[in-house]
Design a protein around this motif. Structure first.
Motif, PDB file in Angstrom:
ATOM      1  N   LEU A 150      72.469   2.422  21.550  1.00  0.00           N
ATOM      2  CA  LEU A 150      70.820   3.181  21.959  1.00  0.00           C
ATOM      3  C   LEU A 150      70.757   4.679  21.178  1.00  0.00           C
ATOM      4  O   LEU A 150      70.267   5.660  21.197  1.00  0.00           O
ATOM      5  CB  LEU A 150      70.752   4.016  23.547  1.00  0.00           C
ATOM      6  N   GLU A 151      72.627   5.141  21.276  1.00  0.00           N
ATOM      7  CA  GLU A 151      71.973   6.721  21.068  1.00  0.00           C
ATOM      8  C   GLU A 151      71.743   6.884  19.094  1.00  0.00           C
ATOM      9  O   GLU A 151      72.444   5.854  18.539  1.00  0.00           O
ATOM     10  CB  GLU A 151      74.033   7.276  21.495  1.00  0.00           C
ATOM     11  N   ALA A 152      71.418   8.463  18.730  1.00  0.00           N
ATOM     12  CA  ALA A 152      70.906   7.916  17.335  1.00  0.00           C
ATOM     13  C   ALA A 152      71.865   8.052  16.727  1.00  0.00           C
ATOM     14  O   ALA A 152      73.080   9.450  16.665  1.00  0.00           O
ATOM     15  CB  ALA A 152      69.770   8.897  17.950  1.00  0.00           C
ATOM     16  N   PRO A 153      72.064   7.685  15.474  1.00  0.00           N
ATOM     17  CA  PRO A 153      72.695   7.966  14.579  1.00  0.00           C
ATOM     18  C   PRO A 153      72.709   8.912  13.647  1.00  0.00           C
ATOM     19  O   PRO A 153      71.950   9.862  13.844  1.00  0.00           O
ATOM     20  CB  PRO A 153      72.755   6.644  13.255  1.00  0.00           C
ATOM     21  N   GLU A 154      73.115   9.275  12.879  1.00  0.00           N
ATOM     22  CA  GLU A 154      73.792  11.109  12.241  1.00  0.00           C
ATOM     23  C   GLU A 154      72.912  10.630  11.202  1.00  0.00           C
ATOM     24  O   GLU A 154      73.102   9.774  10.360  1.00  0.00           O
ATOM     25  CB  GLU A 154      75.058  11.309  11.653  1.00  0.00           C
ATOM     26  N   LEU A 155      71.895  11.473  11.352  1.00  0.00           N
ATOM     27  CA  LEU A 155      70.142  10.666   9.846  1.00  0.00           C
ATOM     28  C   LEU A 155      70.880  12.240   8.873  1.00  0.00           C
ATOM     29  O   LEU A 155      71.082  13.026   7.954  1.00  0.00           O
ATOM     30  CB  LEU A 155      69.155  12.279  10.192  1.00  0.00           C
ATOM     31  N   THR A 156      71.597  10.781   8.234  1.00  0.00           N
ATOM     32  CA  THR A 156      73.044  11.762   7.511  1.00  0.00           C
ATOM     33  C   THR A 156      72.068  11.866   5.941  1.00  0.00           C
ATOM     34  O   THR A 156      70.212  11.073   6.010  1.00  0.00           O
ATOM     35  CB  THR A 156      74.431  10.921   6.554  1.00  0.00           C
ATOM     36  N   PRO A 157      72.357  12.649   4.074  1.00  0.00           N
ATOM     37  CA  PRO A 157      71.509  12.937   3.760  1.00  0.00           C
ATOM     38  C   PRO A 157      71.735  10.879   3.142  1.00  0.00           C
ATOM     39  O   PRO A 157      70.988  10.696   2.034  1.00  0.00           O
ATOM     40  CB  PRO A 157      72.265  13.606   2.161  1.00  0.00           C
ATOM     41  N   GLU A 158      72.581   9.788   3.088  1.00  0.00           N
ATOM     42  CA  GLU A 158      72.444   8.791   2.532  1.00  0.00           C
ATOM     43  C   GLU A 158      71.713   8.044   3.217  1.00  0.00           C
ATOM     44  O   GLU A 158      71.238   6.749   2.448  1.00  0.00           O
ATOM     45  CB  GLU A 158      73.904   8.380   2.592  1.00  0.00           C
ATOM     46  N   LEU A 159      71.453   7.564   4.708  1.00  0.00           N
ATOM     47  CA  LEU A 159      70.387   6.876   5.422  1.00  0.00           C
ATOM     48  C   LEU A 159      69.169   8.070   4.792  1.00  0.00           C
ATOM     49  O   LEU A 159      69.032   6.767   5.722  1.00  0.00           O
ATOM     50  CB  LEU A 159      71.556   7.297   6.686  1.00  0.00           C
ATOM     51  N   ARG A 160      69.419   8.734   4.861  1.00  0.00           N
ATOM     52  CA  ARG A 160      67.815   8.939   5.209  1.00  0.00           C
ATOM     53  C   ARG A 160      66.645   8.731   3.508  1.00  0.00           C
ATOM     54  O   ARG A 160      66.269   7.999   3.548  1.00  0.00           O
ATOM     55  CB  ARG A 160      67.477  11.009   4.961  1.00  0.00           C
ATOM     56  N   ARG A 210      65.711   3.304  16.439  1.00  0.00           N
ATOM     57  CA  ARG A 210      67.389   3.764  17.027  1.00  0.00           C
ATOM     58  C   ARG A 210      68.596   2.555  15.973  1.00  0.00           C
ATOM     59  O   ARG A 210      69.013   2.899  15.445  1.00  0.00           O
ATOM     60  CB  ARG A 210      67.755   4.441  17.800  1.00  0.00           C
ATOM     61  N   GLU A 211      67.781   1.843  16.773  1.00  0.00           N
ATOM     62  CA  GLU A 211      68.810   0.102  15.946  1.00  0.00           C
ATOM     63  C   GLU A 211      68.725   0.022  14.958  1.00  0.00           C
ATOM     64  O   GLU A 211      69.848  -0.449  13.818  1.00  0.00           O
ATOM     65  CB  GLU A 211      68.549  -0.815  17.285  1.00  0.00           C
ATOM     66  N   ALA A 212      67.331   0.466  14.268  1.00  0.00           N
ATOM     67  CA  ALA A 212      67.311   0.174  13.105  1.00  0.00           C
ATOM     68  C   ALA A 212      68.193   0.756  12.198  1.00  0.00           C
ATOM     69  O   ALA A 212      68.632   0.529  11.431  1.00  0.00           O
ATOM     70  CB  ALA A 212      65.653   0.263  13.053  1.00  0.00           C
ATOM     71  N   LEU A 213      67.862   2.101  13.115  1.00  0.00           N
ATOM     72  CA  LEU A 213      68.267   3.087  11.729  1.00  0.00           C
ATOM     73  C   LEU A 213      70.346   2.902  10.793  1.00  0.00           C
ATOM     74  O   LEU A 213      71.275   2.989  10.759  1.00  0.00           O
ATOM     75  CB  LEU A 213      68.335   4.895  12.126  1.00  0.00           C
ATOM     76  N   HIS A 214      70.390   2.405  12.562  1.00  0.00           N
ATOM     77  CA  HIS A 214      71.974   2.115  12.944  1.00  0.00           C
ATOM     78  C   HIS A 214      72.095   1.078  12.224  1.00  0.00           C
ATOM     79  O   HIS A 214      73.704   1.160  11.390  1.00  0.00           O
ATOM     80  CB  HIS A 214      72.695   1.557  14.692  1.00  0.00           C
TER      81      HIS A 214
END
Length: 304
Positions: A255-265, A191-195
């Protein structure tokens, strides 16, 4: 004989490991190409298992059954590795409990569901237990074993003993925790990596290198807790907590997951894209894990 229910990456990996340990395996998967896929997985795992010292000959026999009932009819142990869908798990485990004998343990490879939640439809949930592996099951030694509220304590003990008897490293959990131990820790890092990617703070390559060239080199030896114990010097964990404890209040993690937006994906997909084949990457991973395991085992034996 061991029954493997589900013949995907996890189920196939389990089948390869059981076979290499000399057990006969009967597998079942409703997919139309299940047998061909399973045999590809087993053969792909063979070099890694040979490198770990398991013989190329003397493997158990492998049969693919035409039905679930046929697969488990004579099973002494069942490893369920169906897709991670709660409703599917509930139905499948109920069917497995009904189709197996009173002395047969049914273990689920679930990566996150508590057995209490999965066993609600089983007429006899006392033989149902979680046996959560890490991917690939034929190579990573960890198995987390935990029962549900209705699982017989003797079944938890027997499942743990079985996994240990075939060379697995077992964490026998005292209570159910969604995601178990290892996945919860892995998920926090993920989750931290995604943020950081989502906020433009780091690239995928930078994040991966920060682990493979940094703390990841220490974790196979001592894990995160004893690593921090050593960070405290002669004062150990007490000094580390007293000295660095205030940093726990610093905004270092989300620790909360970020929104998995199309851009992040798309950023994650692009960041992990490579011209190398899947098979090549798997072979590289397996060689590296084997080398690390041997190095760590050698270092530990040399310190005795």
């Amino acid at each position: 004989m061991i029954a493997c229910i589900g013949a995907g990456v996890i189920g196939g990996g389990w089948a390869a490991y059981f076979l290499a340990q000399g057990h006969d395996v009967v597998a079942w998967d409703p997919g139309p190409d299940a047998e061909a896929r399973l045999r590809r997985i087993v053969e792909a795992a063979r070099p890694a298992l040979n490198s770990l010292g398991l013989p190329d000959e003397g493997w158990g026999g492998l049969r693919v059954a035409g039905s679930l009932e046929d697969a488990v009819r004579d099973a002494e142990f069942v490893q369920e590795s169906a897709p991670e869908d709660l409703e599917l798990k509930r139905s499948l485990l109920a069917d497995l409990a009904a189709a197996t004998g009173p002395g047969t343990i049914v273990a689920s490879s679930t990566s996150g569901f508590p057995m209490t939640d999965m066993a609600v439809r089983a007429a006899d949930p006392s033989r149902l237990v979680v046996g959560h592996p890490f991917n690939p099951p034929y190579l990573i030694p960890l198995v987390e074993v935990v029962g549900g509220e209705a699982t017989a304590p003797a079944v938890v003990k027997a499942a743990a003993e079985f996994y240990r008897s075939i060379g697995k490293s077992v964490i026998e959990m005292d209570r159910e925790v969604p995601g178990f131990v290892a996945n919860r820790l892995q998920e926090a890092l993920w989750r931290e990596a995604l943020h950081m990617v989502a906020n433009g703070e780091a690239t995928v390559d930078q994040i991966d290198a920060s682990i493979t060239e940094g703390p990841g080199l220490r974790w196979p030896v001592h894990g995160p807790c004893r690593t921090f114990h050593l960070a405290g010097g002669e004062g150990g964990m007490a000094h580390m907590l007293d000295h660095f404890g205030p940093s726990l209040q610093a905004p270092w993690t989300r620790l909360e997951a970020p929104e998995l937006t199309p851009e992040l994906r798309d950023a994650m997909v692009e960041g992990t894209a490579t011209e190398r084949s899947f098979a090549d990457l798997v072979a590289e991973r397996d060689r590296a894990v084997i080398a690390i395991r041997r190095a760590v085992e050698g270092a530990r034996s040399g310190s005795r």
